[in-house]
Design an enzyme around this catalytic site. Structure first.
Site, PDB file in Angstrom:
ATOM      1  N   ARG A  92       0.991  -1.179  -0.107  1.00  0.00           N
ATOM      2  CA  ARG A  92      -0.187  -0.121   0.294  1.00  0.00           C
ATOM      3  C   ARG A  92       0.741   1.271   0.067  1.00  0.00           C
ATOM      4  O   ARG A  92       0.229   2.826  -0.529  1.00  0.00           O
ATOM      5  CB  ARG A  92      -0.410   0.077   0.765  1.00  0.00           C
ATOM      6  CG  ARG A  92      -1.687   1.315   1.366  1.00  0.00           C
ATOM      7  CD  ARG A  92      -2.925   0.590   2.460  1.00  0.00           C
ATOM      8  NE  ARG A  92      -3.615   1.726   2.674  1.00  0.00           N
ATOM      9  CZ  ARG A  92      -5.256   2.506   2.280  1.00  0.00           C
ATOM     10  NH1 ARG A  92      -4.995   2.337   0.625  1.00  0.00           N
ATOM     11  NH2 ARG A  92      -5.188   3.956   2.084  1.00  0.00           N
ATOM     12  N   CYS A 116      -1.917  -4.878   2.604  1.00  0.00           N
ATOM     13  CA  CYS A 116      -2.697  -6.072   2.986  1.00  0.00           C
ATOM     14  C   CYS A 116      -4.709  -6.601   3.431  1.00  0.00           C
ATOM     15  O   CYS A 116      -4.927  -4.921   2.858  1.00  0.00           O
ATOM     16  CB  CYS A 116      -2.295  -6.588   4.750  1.00  0.00           C
ATOM     17  SG  CYS A 116      -1.399  -7.204   5.412  1.00  0.00           S
ATOM     18  N   ARG A 121     -10.540  -0.253   2.008  1.00  0.00           N
ATOM     19  CA  ARG A 121      -9.394   0.571   2.030  1.00  0.00           C
ATOM     20  C   ARG A 121      -9.460   1.321   1.254  1.00  0.00           C
ATOM     21  O   ARG A 121      -8.022   1.037   0.506  1.00  0.00           O
ATOM     22  CB  ARG A 121      -8.045  -0.380   2.284  1.00  0.00           C
ATOM     23  CG  ARG A 121      -8.243  -1.574   3.585  1.00  0.00           C
ATOM     24  CD  ARG A 121      -6.369  -1.458   3.778  1.00  0.00           C
ATOM     25  NE  ARG A 121      -4.969  -1.168   4.368  1.00  0.00           N
ATOM     26  CZ  ARG A 121      -4.036  -1.045   4.904  1.00  0.00           C
ATOM     27  NH1 ARG A 121      -3.521  -2.496   4.248  1.00  0.00           N
ATOM     28  NH2 ARG A 121      -3.202  -0.499   5.160  1.00  0.00           N
ATOM     29  N   ILE A 123      -8.518   4.692  -1.055  1.00  0.00           N
ATOM     30  CA  ILE A 123      -7.920   6.053  -0.893  1.00  0.00           C
ATOM     31  C   ILE A 123      -8.081   7.710  -1.641  1.00  0.00           C
ATOM     32  O   ILE A 123      -7.760   7.960  -1.731  1.00  0.00           O
ATOM     33  CB  ILE A 123      -6.490   5.269  -2.115  1.00  0.00           C
ATOM     34  CG1 ILE A 123      -7.161   5.509  -3.406  1.00  0.00           C
ATOM     35  CG2 ILE A 123      -5.615   4.647  -1.538  1.00  0.00           C
ATOM     36  CD1 ILE A 123      -6.085   5.691  -4.364  1.00  0.00           C
ATOM     37  N   ASP A 124      -9.100   7.938  -0.680  1.00  0.00           N
ATOM     38  CA  ASP A 124     -10.365   8.774  -1.643  1.00  0.00           C
ATOM     39  C   ASP A 124      -9.633  10.098  -0.727  1.00  0.00           C
ATOM     40  O   ASP A 124      -9.516  11.076  -1.187  1.00  0.00           O
ATOM     41  CB  ASP A 124     -11.485   9.177  -1.202  1.00  0.00           C
ATOM     42  CG  ASP A 124     -12.099   8.471   0.254  1.00  0.00           C
ATOM     43  OD1 ASP A 124     -11.130   7.516   1.289  1.00  0.00           O
ATOM     44  OD2 ASP A 124     -12.600   8.795   1.061  1.00  0.00           O
ATOM     45  N   ILE A 327      -9.993   1.562  13.719  1.00  0.00           N
ATOM     46  CA  ILE A 327      -9.656   1.775  12.399  1.00  0.00           C
ATOM     47  C   ILE A 327     -10.123   0.907  11.517  1.00  0.00           C
ATOM     48  O   ILE A 327     -10.434   1.140  10.250  1.00  0.00           O
ATOM     49  CB  ILE A 327      -8.424   1.794  12.860  1.00  0.00           C
ATOM     50  CG1 ILE A 327      -7.871   2.367  14.246  1.00  0.00           C
ATOM     51  CG2 ILE A 327      -7.344   2.026  11.202  1.00  0.00           C
ATOM     52  CD1 ILE A 327      -7.427   3.662  13.811  1.00  0.00           C
TER      53      ILE A 327
HETATM   54  C1  EPZ Z   1      -1.314   2.792   7.646  1.00  0.00           C
HETATM   55  O1  EPZ Z   1      -2.092   1.940   7.252  1.00  0.00           O
HETATM   56  C2  EPZ Z   1      -0.053   1.412   8.733  1.00  0.00           C
HETATM   57  N1  EPZ Z   1       0.387   1.301   7.161  1.00  0.00           N
HETATM   58  C3  EPZ Z   1      -1.347   0.134   9.064  1.00  0.00           C
HETATM   59  O2  EPZ Z   1      -0.007  -0.662   9.049  1.00  0.00           O
HETATM   60  C4  EPZ Z   1      -1.771   0.820   9.788  1.00  0.00           C
HETATM   61  O3  EPZ Z   1      -2.562  -0.029  10.433  1.00  0.00           O
HETATM   62  C5  EPZ Z   1      -3.260   1.936   8.859  1.00  0.00           C
HETATM   63  O4  EPZ Z   1      -1.249   3.064   9.083  1.00  0.00           O
HETATM   64  C6  EPZ Z   1      -3.570   2.902  10.717  1.00  0.00           C
HETATM   65  O5  EPZ Z   1      -2.712   2.854  11.931  1.00  0.00           O
HETATM   66  C7  EPZ Z   1       1.707   2.124   6.301  1.00  0.00           C
HETATM   67  O6  EPZ Z   1       1.924   3.112   7.288  1.00  0.00           O
HETATM   68  C8  EPZ Z   1       2.394   1.220   5.579  1.00  0.00           C
HETATM   69  P1  EPZ Z   1      -4.753   4.845   7.667  1.00  0.00           P
HETATM   70  P2  EPZ Z   1      -2.570   3.444   5.755  1.00  0.00           P
HETATM   71  O7  EPZ Z   1      -5.115   5.968   6.558  1.00  0.00           O
HETATM   72  O8  EPZ Z   1      -2.301   4.931   5.723  1.00  0.00           O
HETATM   73  C9  EPZ Z   1      -9.588   5.610   6.238  1.00  0.00           C
HETATM   74  C10 EPZ Z   1       0.867  -3.004   9.152  1.00  0.00           C
HETATM   75  O9  EPZ Z   1       0.570  -3.959   9.531  1.00  0.00           O
HETATM   76  N2  EPZ Z   1      -8.590   4.886   4.759  1.00  0.00           N
HETATM   77  O10 EPZ Z   1      -4.227   5.198   8.938  1.00  0.00           O
HETATM   78  O11 EPZ Z   1      -3.316   2.829   4.736  1.00  0.00           O
HETATM   79  C11 EPZ Z   1      -9.061   2.987   6.329  1.00  0.00           C
HETATM   80  O12 EPZ Z   1     -10.042   2.322   5.524  1.00  0.00           O
HETATM   81  C12 EPZ Z   1      -0.044  -1.628   7.998  1.00  0.00           C
HETATM   82  O13 EPZ Z   1       1.930  -2.615   8.876  1.00  0.00           O
HETATM   83  C13 EPZ Z   1     -10.038   5.973   3.959  1.00  0.00           C
HETATM   84  O14 EPZ Z   1     -10.859   5.970   4.757  1.00  0.00           O
HETATM   85  O15 EPZ Z   1      -3.406   3.667   6.990  1.00  0.00           O
HETATM   86  C14 EPZ Z   1      -9.073   3.169   8.127  1.00  0.00           C
HETATM   87  O16 EPZ Z   1     -10.564   3.090   8.223  1.00  0.00           O
HETATM   88  C15 EPZ Z   1      -1.391  -2.407   7.856  1.00  0.00           C
HETATM   89  N3  EPZ Z   1      -9.654   7.312   3.290  1.00  0.00           N
HETATM   90  C16 EPZ Z   1      -9.127   4.465   8.330  1.00  0.00           C
HETATM   91  O17 EPZ Z   1      -8.504   5.565   7.297  1.00  0.00           O
HETATM   92  C17 EPZ Z   1      -8.279   7.165   2.760  1.00  0.00           C
HETATM   93  O18 EPZ Z   1      -8.578   7.633   1.783  1.00  0.00           O
HETATM   94  C18 EPZ Z   1      -7.235   4.878   9.031  1.00  0.00           C
HETATM   95  O19 EPZ Z   1      -6.113   4.487   7.367  1.00  0.00           O
HETATM   96  C19 EPZ Z   1      -7.331   6.343   2.989  1.00  0.00           C
HETATM   97  C20 EPZ Z   1      -7.556   5.872   4.531  1.00  0.00           C
END
Ligand code: EPZ
Length: 416
Positions: A92, A116, A121, A123-124, A327
């Site tokens: 990702r 994963c 997940r 990316i909006d 989350i």
């Molecule tokens: C990061 O993912 C980590 N990955 C994840 O670790 C971790 O679980 C996550 O942050 C939360 O702490 C990396 O840093 C590479 P988010 P990320 O954007 O940035 C929603 C691991 O095992 N969201 O903080 O993708 C999303 O669905 C991995 O090391 C949107 O809706 O997570 C989630 O519910 C797994 N739209 C929440 O935000 C978006 O455009 C938080 O996701 C982006 C996210």
């Protein structure tokens, strides 16, 4: 790769914690923001790093990777604007390359990032961020196109805390002339590490409130040498290994306990003794664990990445426990596997309920990175032998996994 785990061994030993996967990946992208040489230290040898390196190599960056020294040297003088390599889908974090590249290219075309399967997940937030800076984003099932029409500073207020979108907004803003403000930013230590790296490169980033920063765009960022912080999720994973087996004694080194408060509090609540001495933490686990009710949340709350591991360890607690993952509300792929080992746990209206269970060895599948480590804990707890299929997914985020587990006394080996 299949892993064979025999229970019954005493868990006792000391290991070093590696550099943070979720910090080194965006910091590799930072190296694309300058044409000068960047040296990144404390780089963990994990497949996510290898895939990120393959992508920037494909783009034309000059790279030297000294595995022994854990050092990555990158010089991104000339780069392609089309990220058309299958490695993009392997993780990702490949979307950080888009955030860095858009400050150098008027148009980038990329495949979709992977990662994963933790449920939805989207990316909006990333796309909205780039549009907020004046880009036009076009997407179809396989390709993402970001075009720079105007490129202007902006004010972004995230509707929810997002690590990735926060980092991508910063990567995009640091070289846009004028002042950008970002509100409701993620405060994970890995985000701070990226900010610290960019400031050392000459970026002008200031915190104006607990979750708000301003960025004054600069003309040029310089190449530096930067040491990545330790991996708090790896650290928590090994502490939870200690908690999974009675009378264990696990010592982890090269850590900063300040970033582990949420995890240490939970372990102590369960009855573990945690001793902190400088950059070393020792956990001693009790004969019996106490259950607890907990919810995950953005840092400094308990991290979602340790939820699968904690919920597995809680199977040996005397009382039942409940966990809500705020989350990733459906991050329970490990439960179906745990049930195969006679673990009693079920999801009820989004809440995971965990009952005291005596696990029996069996065959399970690592559905994702952290599910895989949770199943290693299950193997340590189960009576008998456990075979973990698709163990290679663990190499995405855990450096020297088998060696570290064996050093701590776990009876684990790869098997055919
Ligand atoms: C990061 O993912 C980590 N990955 C994840 O670790 C971790 O679980 C996550 O942050 C939360 O702490 C990396 O840093 C590479 P988010 P990320 O954007 O940035 C929603 C691991 O095992 N969201 O903080 O993708 C999303 O669905 C991995 O090391 C949107 O809706 O997570 C989630 O519910 C797994 N739209 C929440 O935000 C978006 O455009 C938080 O996701 C982006 C996210």
């Amino acid at each position: 790769m299949k892993l064979k785990i025999n229970s019954g061994s005493k868990i006792k030993g000391t290991i070093d914690i590696s550099g943070a996967k979720n910090a080194v990946l965006p910091i590799i992208a930072c190296a694309l923001l300058t044409k000068e040489e960047m040296v990144i230290k404390n780089v963990p040898l994990i497949s996510d790093v290898l895939n990120m390196v393959r992508i920037i190599d494909y783009l034309g960056a000059k790279i030297e990777y000294d595995y022994q020294a854990k050092e990555l040297t990158i010089e991104a003088k000339k780069l392609k604007s089309k990220i058309d390599t299958p490695y993009v889908k392997k993780l990702r974090a490949s979307y950080y390359i888009m955030g860095a590249l858009i400050s150098r290219k008027k148009k980038i075309v990329s495949r979709y990032p992977g990662g994963c399967d933790l449920g939805k997940r989207p990316i909006d937030l990333h796309l909205k961020t780039w549009c907020s800076f004046g880009c036009k984003c076009f997407e179809n099932s396989e390709t993402l196109i970001i075009k720079r029409n105007t490129f202007k500073p902006t004010t972004i207020t995230f509707p929810l805390v997002s690590v990735g979108a926060s980092i991508n907004a910063i990567l995009t803003a640091v070289q846009i002339p004028g002042q950008t403000t970002i509100n409701n930013i993620a405060l994970e230590p890995e985000v701070y590490d990226v900010i610290n790296c960019l400031k050392a490169m000459g970026a002008k980033i200031e915190f104006v409130d607990e979750r708000s920063i301003t960025i004054e765009g600069v003309k040029k960022l310089k190449g530096i040498t930067y040491q990545v912080i330790f991996d708090r999720i790896e650290a928590g994973s090994y502490l939870l290994l200690g908690a999974s087996v009675p009378h264990s004694e696990v010592t982890i080194q090269n850590v900063d306990s300040a970033y582990l408060n949420n995890t240490i509090e939970v372990l102590e609540h369960m009855g573990c003794v945690v001793n902190i001495e400088g950059t070393q933490i020792t956990l001693i686990s009790p004969d019996k664990l106490k259950g607890l009710n907990i919810e995950t949340g953005p840092y400094p709350e308990f991290p979602t990445d340790l939820q699968p591991l904690l919920s597995t360890v809680l199977l040996r607690a005397e009382e039942s426990s409940t966990i809500i993952d705020n989350i990733y509300p459906n991050r329970f792929s490990h439960i179906l596997e745990i049930n195969k080992l006679k673990g009693k746990a079920k999801v009820n209206n989004g809440e995971l309920i965990i009952y005291h269970s005596l696990l029996k060895g069996g065959e399970v599948i690592a559905r994702d990175l952290r599910c895989g480590f949770a199943l290693i804990l299950a193997g340590a707890m189960a009576d008998g032998t456990t075979i973990l299929h698709e163990g290679e997914i663990l190499l995405r985020g855990y450096e020297n996994l088998i060696t570290k587990l064996q050093t701590l006394g776990l009876d684990i080996e790869t098997t055919v």
